[in-house]
Write a protein that holds these residues in place. Structure first.
Motif, PDB file in Angstrom:
ATOM      1  N   ALA A 110     -11.671  35.036  -8.946  1.00  0.00           N
ATOM      2  CA  ALA A 110     -12.064  35.876  -7.792  1.00  0.00           C
ATOM      3  C   ALA A 110     -10.831  36.593  -7.234  1.00  0.00           C
ATOM      4  CB  ALA A 110     -12.684  35.003  -6.814  1.00  0.00           C
ATOM      5  N   ASP A 111      -9.768  36.046  -7.044  1.00  0.00           N
ATOM      6  CA  ASP A 111      -8.389  36.585  -6.491  1.00  0.00           C
ATOM      7  C   ASP A 111      -8.193  37.691  -7.199  1.00  0.00           C
ATOM      8  OD1 ASP A 111      -7.959  34.188  -7.875  1.00  0.00           O
ATOM      9  OD2 ASP A 111      -5.955  34.376  -7.371  1.00  0.00           O
ATOM     10  N   HIS A 112      -8.234  37.906  -8.543  1.00  0.00           N
ATOM     11  CA  HIS A 112      -7.992  38.927  -9.462  1.00  0.00           C
ATOM     12  C   HIS A 112      -8.917  39.855  -9.549  1.00  0.00           C
ATOM     13  CE1 HIS A 112      -4.278  36.562 -10.677  1.00  0.00           C
ATOM     14  NE2 HIS A 112      -4.949  35.486 -10.190  1.00  0.00           N
ATOM     15  N   VAL A 113     -10.173  39.902  -9.508  1.00  0.00           N
ATOM     16  CA  VAL A 113     -11.179  40.570  -9.757  1.00  0.00           C
ATOM     17  C   VAL A 113     -12.147  41.319  -8.775  1.00  0.00           C
ATOM     18  CG1 VAL A 113     -11.182  39.567 -12.157  1.00  0.00           C
ATOM     19  CG2 VAL A 113     -12.766  38.952 -10.472  1.00  0.00           C
ATOM     20  N   TYR A 114     -12.135  40.932  -7.587  1.00  0.00           N
ATOM     21  CA  TYR A 114     -12.730  41.416  -6.740  1.00  0.00           C
ATOM     22  C   TYR A 114     -12.766  42.865  -6.104  1.00  0.00           C
ATOM     23  CZ  TYR A 114     -15.428  37.136  -5.782  1.00  0.00           C
ATOM     24  OH  TYR A 114     -16.204  35.886  -5.755  1.00  0.00           O
ATOM     25  N   GLY A 115     -11.610  43.410  -6.571  1.00  0.00           N
ATOM     26  CA  GLY A 115     -11.347  44.862  -6.310  1.00  0.00           C
ATOM     27  C   GLY A 115     -11.691  45.712  -7.385  1.00  0.00           C
ATOM     28  N   LEU A 116     -12.291  45.106  -8.534  1.00  0.00           N
ATOM     29  CA  LEU A 116     -12.472  45.880  -9.661  1.00  0.00           C
ATOM     30  C   LEU A 116     -13.219  47.269  -9.389  1.00  0.00           C
ATOM     31  CD1 LEU A 116     -12.816  43.661 -12.669  1.00  0.00           C
ATOM     32  CD2 LEU A 116     -11.243  45.252 -12.529  1.00  0.00           C
ATOM     33  N   GLN A 117     -14.385  47.112  -8.660  1.00  0.00           N
ATOM     34  CA  GLN A 117     -15.169  48.269  -8.275  1.00  0.00           C
ATOM     35  C   GLN A 117     -14.450  49.430  -7.728  1.00  0.00           C
ATOM     36  OE1 GLN A 117     -17.402  45.595  -5.595  1.00  0.00           O
ATOM     37  NE2 GLN A 117     -17.302  47.152  -4.045  1.00  0.00           N
ATOM     38  N   GLU A 118     -13.315  49.152  -7.087  1.00  0.00           N
ATOM     39  CA  GLU A 118     -12.883  50.361  -6.617  1.00  0.00           C
ATOM     40  C   GLU A 118     -11.924  51.169  -7.446  1.00  0.00           C
ATOM     41  OE1 GLU A 118     -13.285  51.121  -3.287  1.00  0.00           O
ATOM     42  OE2 GLU A 118     -14.294  49.321  -3.273  1.00  0.00           O
ATOM     43  N   PHE A 119     -11.556  50.449  -8.824  1.00  0.00           N
ATOM     44  CA  PHE A 119     -11.047  51.208  -9.757  1.00  0.00           C
ATOM     45  C   PHE A 119     -12.114  51.861 -10.724  1.00  0.00           C
ATOM     46  CE2 PHE A 119      -7.671  48.162  -8.459  1.00  0.00           C
ATOM     47  CZ  PHE A 119      -6.725  49.134  -8.537  1.00  0.00           C
ATOM     48  N   LYS A 120     -13.172  51.005 -10.656  1.00  0.00           N
ATOM     49  CA  LYS A 120     -14.454  51.506 -11.491  1.00  0.00           C
ATOM     50  C   LYS A 120     -14.796  53.088 -10.817  1.00  0.00           C
ATOM     51  CE  LYS A 120     -17.405  51.089 -14.901  1.00  0.00           C
ATOM     52  NZ  LYS A 120     -16.822  51.221 -16.185  1.00  0.00           N
ATOM     53  N   LYS A 121     -14.790  53.027  -9.432  1.00  0.00           N
ATOM     54  CA  LYS A 121     -15.324  54.292  -8.780  1.00  0.00           C
ATOM     55  C   LYS A 121     -14.201  55.549  -9.146  1.00  0.00           C
ATOM     56  CE  LYS A 121     -17.046  51.872  -4.624  1.00  0.00           C
ATOM     57  NZ  LYS A 121     -16.784  51.759  -3.315  1.00  0.00           N
ATOM     58  N   SER A 138     -22.571  33.299 -15.400  1.00  0.00           N
ATOM     59  CA  SER A 138     -22.686  32.021 -14.930  1.00  0.00           C
ATOM     60  C   SER A 138     -23.117  32.004 -13.605  1.00  0.00           C
ATOM     61  CB  SER A 138     -21.208  31.209 -15.167  1.00  0.00           C
ATOM     62  OG  SER A 138     -20.310  31.881 -14.194  1.00  0.00           O
ATOM     63  N   GLU A 139     -23.657  30.826 -13.273  1.00  0.00           N
ATOM     64  CA  GLU A 139     -23.971  30.351 -11.944  1.00  0.00           C
ATOM     65  C   GLU A 139     -22.736  30.088 -11.125  1.00  0.00           C
ATOM     66  OE1 GLU A 139     -26.778  29.979  -8.716  1.00  0.00           O
ATOM     67  OE2 GLU A 139     -27.119  30.524 -10.949  1.00  0.00           O
ATOM     68  N   THR A 140     -21.837  29.921 -11.828  1.00  0.00           N
ATOM     69  CA  THR A 140     -20.603  29.476 -10.999  1.00  0.00           C
ATOM     70  C   THR A 140     -20.023  30.715 -10.367  1.00  0.00           C
ATOM     71  OG1 THR A 140     -19.839  27.808 -12.346  1.00  0.00           O
ATOM     72  CG2 THR A 140     -18.134  28.923 -11.133  1.00  0.00           C
ATOM     73  N   ALA A 141     -20.045  31.810 -10.891  1.00  0.00           N
ATOM     74  CA  ALA A 141     -19.574  33.179 -10.766  1.00  0.00           C
ATOM     75  C   ALA A 141     -20.495  33.466  -9.604  1.00  0.00           C
ATOM     76  CB  ALA A 141     -19.561  34.226 -11.775  1.00  0.00           C
ATOM     77  N   LYS A 142     -21.747  33.507  -9.497  1.00  0.00           N
ATOM     78  CA  LYS A 142     -22.861  33.883  -8.694  1.00  0.00           C
ATOM     79  C   LYS A 142     -22.547  33.219  -7.359  1.00  0.00           C
ATOM     80  CE  LYS A 142     -27.828  33.895  -7.848  1.00  0.00           C
ATOM     81  NZ  LYS A 142     -29.093  33.638  -8.342  1.00  0.00           N
ATOM     82  N   GLN A 143     -22.613  31.860  -7.231  1.00  0.00           N
ATOM     83  CA  GLN A 143     -22.088  30.970  -6.111  1.00  0.00           C
ATOM     84  C   GLN A 143     -20.861  31.200  -5.519  1.00  0.00           C
ATOM     85  OE1 GLN A 143     -24.559  29.226  -4.768  1.00  0.00           O
ATOM     86  NE2 GLN A 143     -25.958  29.938  -6.528  1.00  0.00           N
ATOM     87  N   LEU A 145     -19.292  34.199  -5.548  1.00  0.00           N
ATOM     88  CA  LEU A 145     -19.401  35.260  -4.688  1.00  0.00           C
ATOM     89  C   LEU A 145     -20.044  35.237  -3.473  1.00  0.00           C
ATOM     90  CD1 LEU A 145     -18.844  38.292  -4.616  1.00  0.00           C
ATOM     91  CD2 LEU A 145     -20.825  38.717  -6.204  1.00  0.00           C
ATOM     92  N   ILE A 146     -21.189  34.308  -3.499  1.00  0.00           N
ATOM     93  CA  ILE A 146     -22.004  34.259  -2.322  1.00  0.00           C
ATOM     94  C   ILE A 146     -21.143  33.528  -1.313  1.00  0.00           C
ATOM     95  CG2 ILE A 146     -23.838  32.661  -1.169  1.00  0.00           C
ATOM     96  CD1 ILE A 146     -25.164  33.224  -3.898  1.00  0.00           C
ATOM     97  N   ALA A 147     -20.369  32.481  -1.661  1.00  0.00           N
ATOM     98  CA  ALA A 147     -19.412  31.880  -0.719  1.00  0.00           C
ATOM     99  C   ALA A 147     -18.286  32.769  -0.158  1.00  0.00           C
ATOM    100  CB  ALA A 147     -18.931  30.552  -1.568  1.00  0.00           C
ATOM    101  N   SER A 148     -17.724  33.511  -1.147  1.00  0.00           N
ATOM    102  CA  SER A 148     -16.642  34.411  -0.637  1.00  0.00           C
ATOM    103  C   SER A 148     -17.176  35.475   0.379  1.00  0.00           C
ATOM    104  CB  SER A 148     -16.184  35.208  -1.979  1.00  0.00           C
ATOM    105  OG  SER A 148     -15.318  34.266  -2.819  1.00  0.00           O
ATOM    106  N   ARG A 149     -18.126  35.622   0.175  1.00  0.00           N
ATOM    107  CA  ARG A 149     -18.838  37.002   1.235  1.00  0.00           C
ATOM    108  C   ARG A 149     -18.803  36.276   2.452  1.00  0.00           C
ATOM    109  NH1 ARG A 149     -23.902  38.878  -2.768  1.00  0.00           N
ATOM    110  NH2 ARG A 149     -22.526  40.600  -3.795  1.00  0.00           N
TER     111      ARG A 149
END
Length: 318
Positions: A110-121, A138-143, A145-149
């Motif tokens: 998470a600490d390396h990829v949550y900014g990816l959408q800005e580069f995609k833009k 994976s369910e791990t990634a989904k959960q 992100l829910i917790a990180s929000r």
């Protein structure tokens, strides 16, 4: 009059709901600055804080770097929140007029990829190791992100998405942009199943991702510690002048700093192996181990016990 009052309250509540994230953004202080450090003629990086991720630090706990070429900018890792990625893009613009054309993901934590959408833009092509597809689904990634929000609100919120790579890499790949070669090597499973490292021979710089930690206790998580040790051997064989780790200051003495990560992983394995093999209780093994070399380091309390336990479990599964 009562009806008018109710309507006014309804409009106000609706407005607060609609603009809730905006109000939260305004309410949350933004005092996080990114300061690119130049480590080679065309290579820069920003250094994350030796902390646990939080709303206060916008999840700025990992490093990211970039190389300026005549054909565009190549970024390695996207940081831990969209706001940080926006700041990194702004800092890159201060260094060069070249556009960001590629982002290479060292691994999907998470600490390396949550900014990816800005580069995609802004039209960058995203490269990552093929095993990252398993994480994204994976369910791990989904959960996580829910917790990180919640944990990193408002900087990570309902608008934060997991972004897939445009190009999945399953073997050693040479990416050439603006005449500069980037050797992208699949390593691991090591720190993560989808680890990549990126070597830029013209700069003699290696982006090691979380295969190398400096100035803090490494995060082991569900790592393959045996594979991680093999990956460190691969890094040494490249003999880079400079290593940019996933966490901590850049290294001008790679052999010494690789030795720190290696010795820590080896000690975890040495101290946990007898108990893991004999099925002795983890707590006894942990208490008997001598952690004095590491206990004064940042994040020792937060990470060390978990690291040891995960290694204990993984040795039983080997």
């Amino acid at each position: 009059m009562i009806g008018l009052l109710r309507n006014s309250i309804g409009v106000l509540i609706g407005s607060l709901f609609f603009f809730g994230s905006t109000f939260a953004q305004i309410a949350a202080p933004d005092n996080i600055l990114l300061r690119p450090i130049q480590v080679a003629p065309h290579t820069y990086f920003v250094q994350g804080r030796p902390e646990m991720g939080s709303s206060a630090n916008q999840n700025f706990i990992s490093n990211a770097g970039f190389v300026v070429t005549p054909g565009g900018v190549v970024v390695v890792d996207a940081l831990g929140s969209p706001i940080l990625a926006q700041k990194l893009i702004a800092e890159i613009k201060k260094v060069t007029n070249q556009k960001v054309v590629a982002v290479i993901v060292s691994h999907y934590h998470a600490d390396h990829v949550y900014g990816l959408q800005e580069f995609k833009k802004i039209g960058a092509t995203i490269y990552a190791q093929g095993e990252g597809r398993n994480y994204l689904s994976s369910e791990t990634a989904k959960q996580r992100l829910i917790a990180s929000r919640i944990d990193f609100s408002p900087w990570v919120n309902a608008n934060t998405k997991l972004i897939s790579a445009d190009v999945w890499i399953d073997q050693k790949t040479k990416l050439t942009i603006g005449g500069i070669d980037f050797y992208i090597t699949r390593v691991g499973p090591a720190h993560a199943p989808e680890d990549l490292m990126v070597y830029v021979p013209s700069e003699k710089v290696l982006f090691a991702g979380d295969l190398v930690f400096r100035g803090r206790i490494p995060f082991v998580g569900n790592a393959d510690s045996k594979g991680w040790l093999h990956a460190l051997d691969e890094i040494e064989q490249l003999k880079p002048n400079i290593v940019i780790p996933g966490h901590g200051a850049y290294s001008v003495n790679p052999a010494q700093d690789i030795a720190f990560t290696r010795s820590y992983l080896k000690y975890l394995r040495e101290s946990m192996t007898p108990a893991a093999i004999n099925m002795d209780p983890f707590e006894e093994a942990y208490k008997q181990a001598d952690w004095s070399e590491y206990e004064g380091m940042p994040l020792f309390r937060a990470a060390n016990r978990m690291n040891a336990y995960n290694v204990y479990l993984s040795i039983q599964a080997e």
